[in-house]
Each structure stands twice: as structure tokens, then as C-alpha cells.
Design an enzyme around this catalytic site. Structure first.
Site, PDB file in Angstrom:
ATOM      1  NE  ARG A 106      -4.200   4.748  -3.208  1.00 31.98           N
ATOM      2  CZ  ARG A 106      -4.043   4.296  -1.963  1.00 31.98           C
ATOM      3  NH1 ARG A 106      -4.193   5.106  -0.940  1.00 31.98           N
ATOM      4  NH2 ARG A 106      -3.760   3.029  -1.738  1.00 31.98           N
TER       5      ARG A 106
ATOM      6  CG  ASP B 294      -1.385   6.433   7.580  1.00 35.55           C
ATOM      7  OD1 ASP B 294      -1.596   7.186   6.616  1.00 35.55           O
ATOM      8  OD2 ASP B 294      -1.767   5.241   7.617  1.00 35.55           O
TER       9      ASP B 294
ATOM     10  CD  GLU C 132      -4.165  10.205   6.037  1.00 37.81           C
ATOM     11  OE1 GLU C 132      -4.534  10.085   4.866  1.00 37.81           O
ATOM     12  OE2 GLU C 132      -4.127   9.229   6.816  1.00 37.81           O
TER      13      GLU C 132
ATOM     14  CG  HIS D 156       0.265   9.800  -0.836  1.00 35.15           C
ATOM     15  ND1 HIS D 156      -0.031  10.822   0.044  1.00 35.15           N
ATOM     16  CD2 HIS D 156      -0.112   8.656  -0.224  1.00 35.15           C
ATOM     17  CE1 HIS D 156      -0.552  10.308   1.142  1.00 35.15           C
ATOM     18  NE2 HIS D 156      -0.601   8.996   1.006  1.00 35.15           N
TER      19      HIS D 156
ATOM     20  CG  ASP E 291      -1.924   1.179   1.179  1.00 34.91           C
ATOM     21  OD1 ASP E 291      -2.173   1.715   0.082  1.00 34.91           O
ATOM     22  OD2 ASP E 291      -2.408   1.577   2.261  1.00 34.91           O
TER      23      ASP E 291
ATOM     24  CG  HIS F  99      -2.852  -0.389   9.188  1.00 37.91           C
ATOM     25  ND1 HIS F  99      -3.828   0.569   8.973  1.00 37.91           N
ATOM     26  CD2 HIS F  99      -1.864  -0.094   8.313  1.00 37.91           C
ATOM     27  CE1 HIS F  99      -3.445   1.384   8.014  1.00 37.91           C
ATOM     28  NE2 HIS F  99      -2.244   1.017   7.595  1.00 37.91           N
TER      29      HIS F  99
ATOM     30  CD  GLN G 214      -2.712  -1.241   4.447  1.00 38.44           C
ATOM     31  OE1 GLN G 214      -3.798  -1.251   3.857  1.00 38.44           O
ATOM     32  NE2 GLN G 214      -1.918  -0.189   4.417  1.00 38.44           N
TER      33      GLN G 214
ATOM     34  NE  ARG H 198       0.382  11.806   5.795  1.00 32.49           N
ATOM     35  CZ  ARG H 198      -0.258  10.650   5.598  1.00 32.49           C
ATOM     36  NH1 ARG H 198       0.158   9.543   6.178  1.00 32.49           N
ATOM     37  NH2 ARG H 198      -1.310  10.604   4.802  1.00 32.49           N
TER      38      ARG H 198
END
Ligand code: GLC
Length: 629
Positions: free
Chosen positions: A506, A272, A314, A381, A129, A172, A240, A270
Site C-alpha cells: 500500500r 476506523d 469506514e 491510502h 500500520d 484496536h 494491533q 472517521r
């Protein structure tokens, strides 16, 4: 060898710094203990946490401790008008960490002093990922470098005045993480660190209230592990596995990982997917009260051990869910949050040429306490999720599903007046929802204009791209560029040929940086050159003018034209008005500021801030002239 006086001085410094730790601990101890005991009621584990915090403090390099002290003394250090971020994947940018070290000159040439290195920790190939499935929080991916390289890189960045941000994926782990492997083999201790169920009873109950993150690429919130005969909770991809923060062992260990990474010299962490970290049956498992307890504890732990570190949350949610992650001014949680709704609303404005929703969104942000710092961006991203203020759009009779369809059609270039290019992401055939992927340049029309070799279209596309950046710089907060945007890099379709990536669109906006284009940035004839120099000019204005400080007053001004946005900024008597035309037609901003003459900082032209004519996709930075004394 140090001279005796110098050695004594060092010794003295060290003692002072150690006393500082005790002071910080005293300041926060009661609250930390209170929160910990409220959540876990486990004194032994709390004691363990405290002991380890001290060990991490002892291990922290002296220069980082000194930096902590300086930043503590100037709490606003990151809110200056020269702060400009850039985010990239290390391999896309320069192959590996050593490569990034060699490219610091380029980063400085981009006027960037805050680097977000996208996930670089150990992750299984093909089940990563984009690095957000971490197999080892203390090991760098081999192809990118080592922990020593990271330390060298952060130190080199600090020397050149650049701060470094990294992701801390705490919701995770990868299924390849040692905890996951041991859990899979049946060890109870490790199963308790995740959510394991022998049958579908509880998973089914969760599915009733928990929405899906990847409805097409990874449907459902649980994964069946045939070898273990168990279901495991997997909110994101099946590989995950969600961590169970009800278990204090998970919290403690993850805090040790956080402090370990902080001690490598990273400046910004950051966090997540933070809204997801607490799960509760019968709820959507997002933004629960306990998430805030955990983030607040993390903030306190940081303030005690490494107060120079910033937490960036985030939170990809609607505004009323995002803002609580700042905590309160007295009990703060994250230092910074992404301005995600404004980003999505910006692209909505490009597609509709109607600034009203954006103006309302900016007014909400401008009304928040100045202590709250947003990170502004045009692209990152991830996909664009079209999280807009639909109740407001509904007042105009615009429905959510049909509007998302319009936006997705527009940005795929399906409607007559659109030059954008890009692809859908996670189209949900049940709800009709779909998200969007593409680079800024492609969404502005640069890809199409280049392909068709249409110079008029190219001029307009570059103008739109620059106008969007100029507007982004004017927003309240800190701007972050997506690497490649400074040279107008377009969509990269090669991901379709890579079986590890082809299912995830993505990757269309995660292409490798084109260093051939960078060779042309000084050539005013090239697309890269036009964009690079245009941005360079804006960045210089921004760092020169105090009105761009993060803590400046910001507001919007009515222009009486639906396509023209006006943002005001004021700091210590300096006032700037930004005018932005979101349409492909020439317009007039019907503003009428009666406080003297203005200078357009872009052209140097002197003018009144009244009835201003603005060409298609044009913009002005109008600065009020100071009275002659
Ligand atoms: C964040 C990342 C995204 C990733 C997800 C799961 O939202 O930005 O790229 O897929 O977390 O870790």
C-alpha cells in the site's frame, strides 16, 4: 478588557449554551440509557459516562460550542456543492502540522475545504500500520507536532473555512498502548479489555468462522505472546490488539477519548474499521447487531456534547452491509460513509469499458434517502479490494476469481491494451484472491506514458484521469481527492528500500508529495499543469452550479452504448447531464432529452442533449438552458 455590556452579553451567551446542553440531554437521555443498559446492564458505569459527558462539554471551547449551535441550526451544512475533500498523511504532505499550517494557501488553491489528516497519533515506528496502531489516543506523534499544534491547526483551518477530519481507531490499540502493556504483564483489569486465551481452544473456534483481513501479511486472527503465555485476538496485524467492547470500561474510556479529540477542534471523526468492533463466537465477527448499538450511542453522545461533529464510518463491505451504518432517518448512526463499492466498480469499468455494472450500482445509491451522504473517491491510502456485485457479473458468466485475476492483470499492465501500473496486495494463494495498489495517475497510464515519453499515450492518460474526476464529481455525495492526484503523482517504489514498509505494497501509493511538480501547476505544458487546471475548472463549475448540491436528485440515463455513462442531476429547476466515455474509442451517446437546448459547461458550446458524439475518454457537463422569461 471587555466593555461591561460586552461582558454581560458573553455571560448571557454562556448561560444559553449551558441550557442547550440540558435540552440536548433531555432529548436523547431515554434512548441512550435504554441502549446502554441493554448492552451492559451497568447503571453505575452509565452514570459515570453521563458525568464525564458533562465535563467534556464544560471543557469545550466557547467558539466550538458556538459552531455547534450554528451547525445544529443548519443540519445540512456539509451537503453544499462547494464541499471538496482532500486526504493526506501529514509527513508526506508537509513534514509536520506546522508545515500543513503554512500550506493552507495551496489547499485553498486546490478548492479544498475539508481535510482528512491521516492517522497522526502516537504509534510505534515500524509497527504502526500507517498509524492505525495507536499507542496513545491523547498524544500526537512527536515528529508531527503536539496536541497544541493540532488545536492551532484546526483553529487556523476554521478561520479559512476548512473542516478537519481525523481517524478514530476504535477497534484496536497498539501493543504499546498502556492498557496492552499492563495486560501483557498479567493485570486482570487490563486483560479484560482485550481477548486473552491461555490455549487455542477458543481461538480455534473463532478461526472456523472469522475470515482474514491480511491473509498474506498477517495470517490468522490471534497472536501468541510467548512472554505472557497467552493468545491475544489480533484481527489486523499482530501488534494491533482487538478491544473487547463487551466490557463497559472499554466503551466508556473510548468515548472519553472520542470526546477529548472532538474538543481539539476536529470536525469529522472517521470511525476506523467499525464493522469489526463486536466479536461473537460462531459468527464472522463483522457487522453484528451490537456494532450498530455502539455507533448509535456514539452518535447520541456526539449530539449531546458536540453536535457540530460528523461521524464518517469506514465500512469496506458490500452495499447491503454498508447502508445500515447510516441507521434510520429517525435514529441515525453515521453522517457519512465511503462509497467503496462504487469506487471499485469504477475501476472495473475502466478495465472492461462496460458501464452496466456501474450504472446498476449508481442506481442503488440514487435510490437511497437523500439524508444519506456518501464520500466519493477514486483512490485512498488503502488497496482496492475488488468488492463488486459478482452475482450480477455471474449472469454474464463472469466468475469472481477469474475476474479479479483479469482486473489485477489489467491494472498491472499485463494485458495488451492496458497502460496501467501497480502492484498486488495480500495475494491469497488459498482462495486465489488478491487486491490492488497504485495511484490514480499510474492506473490511468501517466506513469507509463511519462517513462516512455509517449505524448499520445500521455494525452489519453490525462484525459482518462480528468474524465474519472469529472464523473466522480457528478456522483451523489461529497468528493474527496487523494493528495497528489491533483498533480498526477505516480507510484512511489522507494518503500521497497524501507524495511518498515517493504512488506506492505500500500506504500506504493503513499509517497511524499512532490512540491517540485507543484511549482509547475500554472504551466499548461506540464502534466501537473494540465491536470491541475483541468480539475480546477471542474471544481469551479461544481461550486457554481446548484445542481451539484449533495441533496440534489441524481439518476442515470440509458445511452445505448455500453461504454458511455450518463448521470443526471437536478436541484430547484437546474438540470445537468454528465456524459462520460469510458473507452479509448470515440462514441455516441444515444440519449434524447426533449426539454430544450443545453450548454456544455466545459466548452461553453450550445447543443441538444440528443445523439451526442463523445471523443475517447471524453466527457460533457450539459446544463439545460433556462427558458427566457
Ligand atoms: C482501516 C484502514 C487501514 C488499516 C485498518 C486497520 O481499514 O483504512 O489502512 O490497515 O483499518 O486499522
Amino acid at each position: 478588557m471587555l466593555a461591561p455590556e460586552q461582558a454581560a452579553q458573553e455571560e448571557d451567551n454562556m448561560q444559553k449554551i449551558d441550557q442547550v446542553y440540558q435540552k440536548r440531554l433531555e432529548r436523547h437521555f431515554d434512548e441512550l440509557k435504554w441502549l446502554y443498559m441493554e448492552l451492559y446492564g451497568n447503571d453505575a458505569m452509565f452514570q459515570e459516562l453521563c458525568r464525564n459527558m458533562e465535563l467534556f462539554f464544560t471543557d469545550r471551547e466557547m467558539d466550538l460550542k458556538e459552531q455547534d449551535l450554528k451547525r445544529e441550526a443548519h443540519g445540512d451544512w456539509y451537503k453544499k456543492n462547494d464541499m471538496l475533500g482532500m486526504m493526506f498523511y501529514i509527513d508526506n504532505f508537509a513534514g509536520n502540522m506546522e508545515g500543513v499550517m503554512k500550506k493552507l494557501d495551496y489547499i485553498l488553491a486546490c478548492n479544498v475545504n475539508y481535510l482528512h489528516l491521516m492517522p497522526f497519533l502516537e504509534t510505534p515506528k515500524g509497527r504502526s500500520d500507517g498509524g492505525y496502531a495507536v499507542a496513545d489516543f491523547r498524544k500526537v506523534q512527536e515528529n508531527l507536532g503536539t496536541m497544541e499544534d493540532l488545536e492551532k491547526l484546526t483553529a487556523a483551518c476554521h478561520k479559512r473555512g476548512i473542516s478537519v477530519c481525523m481517524d478514530f481507531v476504535m477497534n484496536h490499540t497498539s501493543e504499546e498502548h498502556v492498557w496492552a502493556k499492563r495486560a501483557r504483564q498479567g493485570e486482570e483489569e487490563y486483560r479484560n479489555r482485550y481477548f486473552f486465551y491461555g490455549n487455542r481452544e477458543i481461538p480455534d473456534q473463532y478461526e472456523r468462522t472469522v475470515p482474514q483481513v491480511f491473509p498474506t501479511t498477517a495470517p490468522g486472527n490471534f497472536t501468541w505472546l510467548a512472554d505472557a503465555g497467552q493468545y491475544v485476538m489480533t484481527t489486523f496485524y499482530p501488534y494491533q490488539w482487538d478491544l473487547n467492547y463487551r466490557n463497559p470500561r472499554v466503551f466508556n474510556e473510548m468515548m472519553y477519548n472520542f470526546l477529548y479529540l472532538a474538543n481539539r477542534g476536529v470536525d469529522i471523526i472517521r470511525i476506523d474499521a467499525v464493522p469489526y468492533i463486536w466479536k461473537e463466537l460462531g459468527t464472522p465477527c463483522r457487522n453484528l447487531r451490537q456494532v450498530h448499538t455502539i455507533v448509535r450511542m456514539m452518535r447520541i453522545i456526539g449530539e449531546i456534547v458536540c453536535p457540530g461533529i460528523l461521524l464518517l464510518g469506514e465500512v469496506v463491505m458490500e452495499p447491503e452491509k454498508v447502508v445500515p451504518y447510516f441507521g434510520t432517518v429517525e435514529k441515525p448512526e453515521c453522517h457519512m460513509l465511503y462509497n467503496v463499492t462504487t469506487m471499485a466498480t469504477t475501476w472495473h469499468t475502466v478495465a472492461t469499458r462496460d458501464i452496466r455494472l456501474l450504472k446498476r450500482q449508481l442506481d442503488i445509491v440514487d435510490g437511497l434517502p437523500k439524508e444519506y451522504t456518501f464520500l466519493n473517491y477514486l483512490r485512498c491510502h488503502d488497496d482496492i479490494g475488488w468488492g463488486l456485485d459478482y452475482p450480477m457479473l455471474m449472469e454474464e458468466g463472469i466468475g469472481e476469481v477469474s475476474h479479479k485475476k483479469y482486473l489485477n492483470d489489467f491494472f498491472r499492465g499485463y494485458t495488451g491494451s492496458s497502460n496501467s501500473r501497480g502492484e498486488l496486495y495480500n495475494e491469497d494463494f488459498v482462495t486465489g484472491d488478491a487486491r490492488f495498489c497504485g495511484t490514480t495517475a499510474s492506473m490511468c497510464g501517466i506513469e507509463r506514458a511519462g517513462f516512455e515519453q509517449n505524448e499520445d499515450m500521455m494525452r489519453s492518460a490525462i484525459q482518462l484521469d480528468l474524465m474519472l474526476h469529472a464523473y466522480m464529481f457528478m456522483q451523489s455525495g461529497i468528493p474527496v481527492l487523494y493528495s497528489g492526484d491533483e498533480i498526477g503523482q505516480v507510484n512511489d517504489y522507494t518503500y521497497k528500500e524501507d524495511p518498515d514498509k517493504s512488506a506492505d505494497s500500500r506504500y506504493i501509493h503513499r509517497g511524499a508529495l512532490n512540491w517540485e511538480l507543484i511549482k509547475t501547476i500554472r504551466d499548461p505544458e506540464t502534466v501537473a499543469g494540465r491536470l491541475f487546471s483541468g480539475l480546477d475548472q471542474l471544481e469551479h463549475i461544481r461550486r457554481r452550479e446548484k445542481a451539484f448540491m449533495s441533496t440534489a436528485d441524481t439518476w442515470t440515463v440509458e445511452t445505448w452504448d455500453r461504454s458511455v455513462l450518463c448521470i443526471g442531476r437536478q436541484y430547484e429547476g437546474d438540470k445537468i447531464l454528465g456524459l462520460f466515455n469510458f473507452s479509448e474509442f470515440d462514441k455516441t451517446a444515444w440519449i434524447n432529452e426533449k426539454d430544450g437546448m443545453y450548454t456544455d459547461l466545459i466548452s461553453g458550446q450550445s447543443m441538444e442533449a440528443a445523439g451526442v458524439n463523445i471523443p475517447a475518454y471524453g466527457f460533457y457537463y450539459l446544463k439545460r438552458k433556462q427558458e427566457e422569461v
